[in-house]
Scaffold this active site. Structure first.
Site, PDB file in Angstrom:
ATOM      1  N   HIS A  63       0.840  -1.217   0.000  1.00 42.92           N
ATOM      2  CA  HIS A  63       0.000   0.000   0.000  1.00 42.92           C
ATOM      3  C   HIS A  63       0.861   1.247   0.000  1.00 42.92           C
ATOM      4  O   HIS A  63       0.437   2.296  -0.479  1.00 42.92           O
ATOM      5  CB  HIS A  63      -0.892   0.037   1.255  1.00 42.92           C
ATOM      6  CG  HIS A  63      -1.635  -1.229   1.505  1.00 42.92           C
ATOM      7  ND1 HIS A  63      -2.583  -1.703   0.637  1.00 42.92           N
ATOM      8  CD2 HIS A  63      -1.566  -2.141   2.506  1.00 42.92           C
ATOM      9  CE1 HIS A  63      -3.090  -2.832   1.112  1.00 42.92           C
ATOM     10  NE2 HIS A  63      -2.484  -3.129   2.246  1.00 42.92           N
ATOM     11  N   HIS A  93       5.494   6.656   6.686  1.00 44.17           N
ATOM     12  CA  HIS A  93       5.203   6.190   5.323  1.00 44.17           C
ATOM     13  C   HIS A  93       4.717   7.382   4.514  1.00 44.17           C
ATOM     14  O   HIS A  93       4.497   8.459   5.058  1.00 44.17           O
ATOM     15  CB  HIS A  93       4.133   5.073   5.358  1.00 44.17           C
ATOM     16  CG  HIS A  93       2.837   5.562   5.889  1.00 44.17           C
ATOM     17  ND1 HIS A  93       2.529   5.572   7.251  1.00 44.17           N
ATOM     18  CD2 HIS A  93       1.770   6.129   5.274  1.00 44.17           C
ATOM     19  CE1 HIS A  93       1.340   6.101   7.413  1.00 44.17           C
ATOM     20  NE2 HIS A  93       0.853   6.459   6.240  1.00 44.17           N
ATOM     21  N   HIS A  95       2.227   8.921   0.991  1.00 45.80           N
ATOM     22  CA  HIS A  95       1.148   8.785   0.002  1.00 45.80           C
ATOM     23  C   HIS A  95       1.530   9.709  -1.152  1.00 45.80           C
ATOM     24  O   HIS A  95       2.069  10.804  -0.910  1.00 45.80           O
ATOM     25  CB  HIS A  95      -0.196   9.229   0.593  1.00 45.80           C
ATOM     26  CG  HIS A  95      -0.594   8.457   1.827  1.00 45.80           C
ATOM     27  ND1 HIS A  95      -1.461   7.390   1.806  1.00 45.80           N
ATOM     28  CD2 HIS A  95      -0.206   8.598   3.131  1.00 45.80           C
ATOM     29  CE1 HIS A  95      -1.616   6.917   3.031  1.00 45.80           C
ATOM     30  NE2 HIS A  95      -0.863   7.614   3.863  1.00 45.80           N
ATOM     31  N   GLU A 105      -3.113  13.501   0.874  1.00 39.02           N
ATOM     32  CA  GLU A 105      -4.423  13.041   1.382  1.00 39.02           C
ATOM     33  C   GLU A 105      -5.202  14.243   1.915  1.00 39.02           C
ATOM     34  O   GLU A 105      -6.300  14.533   1.446  1.00 39.02           O
ATOM     35  CB  GLU A 105      -4.205  12.009   2.476  1.00 39.02           C
ATOM     36  CG  GLU A 105      -3.475  10.764   1.951  1.00 39.02           C
ATOM     37  CD  GLU A 105      -3.876   9.504   2.647  1.00 39.02           C
ATOM     38  OE1 GLU A 105      -3.588   9.360   3.847  1.00 39.02           O
ATOM     39  OE2 GLU A 105      -4.496   8.653   2.006  1.00 39.02           O
ATOM     40  N   HIS A 118       3.490  10.679   6.557  1.00 36.41           N
ATOM     41  CA  HIS A 118       2.809  10.439   7.837  1.00 36.41           C
ATOM     42  C   HIS A 118       3.757   9.780   8.828  1.00 36.41           C
ATOM     43  O   HIS A 118       4.231   8.657   8.589  1.00 36.41           O
ATOM     44  CB  HIS A 118       1.582   9.549   7.631  1.00 36.41           C
ATOM     45  CG  HIS A 118       0.481  10.244   6.914  1.00 36.41           C
ATOM     46  ND1 HIS A 118      -0.493   9.561   6.197  1.00 36.41           N
ATOM     47  CD2 HIS A 118       0.199  11.555   6.768  1.00 36.41           C
ATOM     48  CE1 HIS A 118      -1.329  10.427   5.663  1.00 36.41           C
ATOM     49  NE2 HIS A 118      -0.939  11.653   6.003  1.00 36.41           N
ATOM     50  N   THR A 198      -6.227   6.745   7.530  1.00 34.04           N
ATOM     51  CA  THR A 198      -6.761   7.057   6.195  1.00 34.04           C
ATOM     52  C   THR A 198      -6.796   5.811   5.316  1.00 34.04           C
ATOM     53  O   THR A 198      -7.141   5.877   4.142  1.00 34.04           O
ATOM     54  CB  THR A 198      -5.894   8.118   5.478  1.00 34.04           C
ATOM     55  OG1 THR A 198      -4.585   7.542   5.253  1.00 34.04           O
ATOM     56  CG2 THR A 198      -5.786   9.381   6.299  1.00 34.04           C
ATOM     57  N   THR A 199      -6.406   4.658   5.909  1.00 37.19           N
ATOM     58  CA  THR A 199      -6.516   3.390   5.182  1.00 37.19           C
ATOM     59  C   THR A 199      -7.237   2.408   6.091  1.00 37.19           C
ATOM     60  O   THR A 199      -7.278   2.598   7.312  1.00 37.19           O
ATOM     61  CB  THR A 199      -5.124   2.767   4.890  1.00 37.19           C
ATOM     62  OG1 THR A 199      -4.589   2.304   6.141  1.00 37.19           O
ATOM     63  CG2 THR A 199      -4.179   3.759   4.260  1.00 37.19           C
TER      64      THR A 199
HETATM   65  C1  LIG Z   1      -2.140   0.034   6.316  1.00 31.78           C
HETATM   66  N1  LIG Z   1      -1.973   1.288   6.982  1.00 31.78           N
HETATM   67  C2  LIG Z   1      -2.451   1.378   8.349  1.00 31.78           C
HETATM   68  C3  LIG Z   1      -1.756   0.314   9.191  1.00 31.78           C
HETATM   69  N2  LIG Z   1      -1.878   0.571  10.629  1.00 31.78           N
HETATM   70  C4  LIG Z   1      -2.600  -0.282  11.478  1.00 31.78           C
HETATM   71  C5  LIG Z   1      -3.131   0.166  12.670  1.00 31.78           C
HETATM   72  C6  LIG Z   1      -3.808  -0.712  13.517  1.00 31.78           C
HETATM   73  C7  LIG Z   1      -3.980  -1.998  13.183  1.00 31.78           C
HETATM   74  C8  LIG Z   1      -3.487  -2.420  11.984  1.00 31.78           C
HETATM   75  O1  LIG Z   1      -3.652  -3.670  11.587  1.00 31.78           O
HETATM   76  C9  LIG Z   1      -4.320  -4.507  12.485  1.00 31.78           C
HETATM   77  C10 LIG Z   1      -2.776  -1.578  11.131  1.00 31.78           C
HETATM   78  S1  LIG Z   1      -1.086   1.886  11.146  1.00 31.78           S
HETATM   79  O2  LIG Z   1      -1.582   2.311  12.408  1.00 31.78           O
HETATM   80  O3  LIG Z   1       0.290   1.623  11.100  1.00 31.78           O
HETATM   81  C11 LIG Z   1      -1.554   3.046  10.032  1.00 31.78           C
HETATM   82  S2  LIG Z   1      -1.380   4.748  10.207  1.00 31.78           S
HETATM   83  C12 LIG Z   1      -2.154   5.117   8.729  1.00 31.78           C
HETATM   84  S3  LIG Z   1      -2.371   6.741   8.218  1.00 31.78           S
HETATM   85  N3  LIG Z   1      -2.335   6.790   6.651  1.00 31.78           N
HETATM   86  O4  LIG Z   1      -3.654   7.176   8.672  1.00 31.78           O
HETATM   87  O5  LIG Z   1      -1.255   7.473   8.788  1.00 31.78           O
HETATM   88  C13 LIG Z   1      -2.511   3.950   8.127  1.00 31.78           C
HETATM   89  C14 LIG Z   1      -2.182   2.775   8.836  1.00 31.78           C
HETATM   90 ZN   LIG Z   2      -0.737   7.554   5.830  1.00 32.80          ZN
END
Ligand SMILES: CN[C@H]1CN(c2cccc(OC)c2)S(=O)(=O)c2sc(S(N)(=O)=O)cc21
Ligand SMILES: [Zn+2]
Length: 260
Positions: A63, A93, A95, A105, A118, A198-199
């Site tokens: 992603h 990471h 976007h 975003e 981010h 946001t994902t």
């Molecule tokens: C794939 N991306 C997310 C992955 N995450 C996540 C969080 C909790 C549980 C989990 O799987 C169980 C994954 S994450 O918290 O590392 C974040 S932060 C973020 S953003 N774009 O809003 O900064 C996207 C994601």
């Molecule tokens: Zn992000």
């Protein structure tokens, strides 16, 4: 596994089918309208302390490209501003868009930037694990930094030069000693609001802190992000990773505060 993406079949417009919270009332990103943000004098400055850099690796998770940190120590923190506790850096990471088109975003008065960085932090004072924090309303604090095309960013080269090592989905390589302080703009003026990942899983657990000043990166550096693939090494098809951004979501009456 993750069956979501940014395409027609699996993109943001259908995420709600698997993740109903996508239609929640504190989703991210949003369009930030500066003159509608309330200047809050009680909002202090953001305090960042990334000095003891404990980056571990850089990975292509299908992603985005993500640099992960060892959060077992309590030294890599963000605090102050809207935060009641210090939060620990877990990962950062990016976007980005396609060639020449935008990829941030969050947008500012309807304008988007070429890319958005981010830095994801979690509230290790209140919660025992990152996963627990990620589902709590004040569990995560994500620092958002806009990337604008212009001159080469001298430190971003350390990241873009490593991208060929993680070309394929699922690839990871060592990436130690990287201190993200070098990716910050000169001003820490920010906007802040309560939102979500946001994902998927789109948890409504994020205190967003968006820096107003973008950093400058070159088109050449951005093009290296687009060389990353969504597909695994074994697959015949090669699909490039680009336009991995979610469009702005309804504000639903939320207040955006500014430190300026
Ligand atoms: C794939 N991306 C997310 C992955 N995450 C996540 C969080 C909790 C549980 C989990 O799987 C169980 C994954 S994450 O918290 O590392 C974040 S932060 C973020 S953003 N774009 O809003 O900064 C996207 C994601
Ligand atoms: Zn992000």
């Amino acid at each position: 596994g993750d069956h979501w993406g940014y395409g027609i079949e699996d993109g943001p417009s259908v995420w709600h089918k698997t993740y109903p919270i996508a239609q929640g009332n504190r989703q991210s990103p949003i369009d930030i309208v500066p003159h509608q943000a309330s200047c809050d004098p009680s909002l202090g400055p953001i305090v960042l302390n990334y000095d003891h850099c404990t980056s571990m690796n850089i990975a292509n998770n299908g992603h985005s490209v993500i640099v992960e940190f060892d959060d077992t120590d309590d030294r890599v923190v963000i605090q102050g501003g809207p935060l009641d506790n210090p939060y620990k850096l877990k990962q950062f990471h990016f976007h980005w868009g396609g060639k020449g088109c935008h990829g941030s975003e969050h947008t500012v008065a309807g304008n988007s930037y070429a890319s958005e960085l981010h830095l994801v932090h979690w509230n290790a004072v209140k919660y025992g694990t990152f996963e627990e924090a990620a589902t709590a309303p004040d569990g995560l604090a994500v620092l958002g930094i806009f990337l604008e095309t212009g001159d080469d960013h001298r430190w971003l080269n350390m990241i873009t030069d490593a991208l060929y090592m993680v070309k394929f989905k699922g690839s990871v390589t060592d990436f130690e000693g990287f201190n993200p302080m070098c990716l910050l703009p000169s001003s820490l003026d920010y906007w802040t609001y309560l939102g979500s990942l946001t994902t998927p899983p789109l948890y409504e657990s994020v205190v967003w802190i968006i820096l107003r000043e973008p950093i400058m990166v070159s088109e050449k550096q951005l093009s290296k992000f687009r060389m990353l693939l969504l597909t695994e090494e074994e697959e015949d098809q090669r699909i490039h990773m680009e336009n991995n951004f979610r469009p702005p979501q309804p504000l639903n009456g939320r207040k955006v505060r500014s430190s300026i």
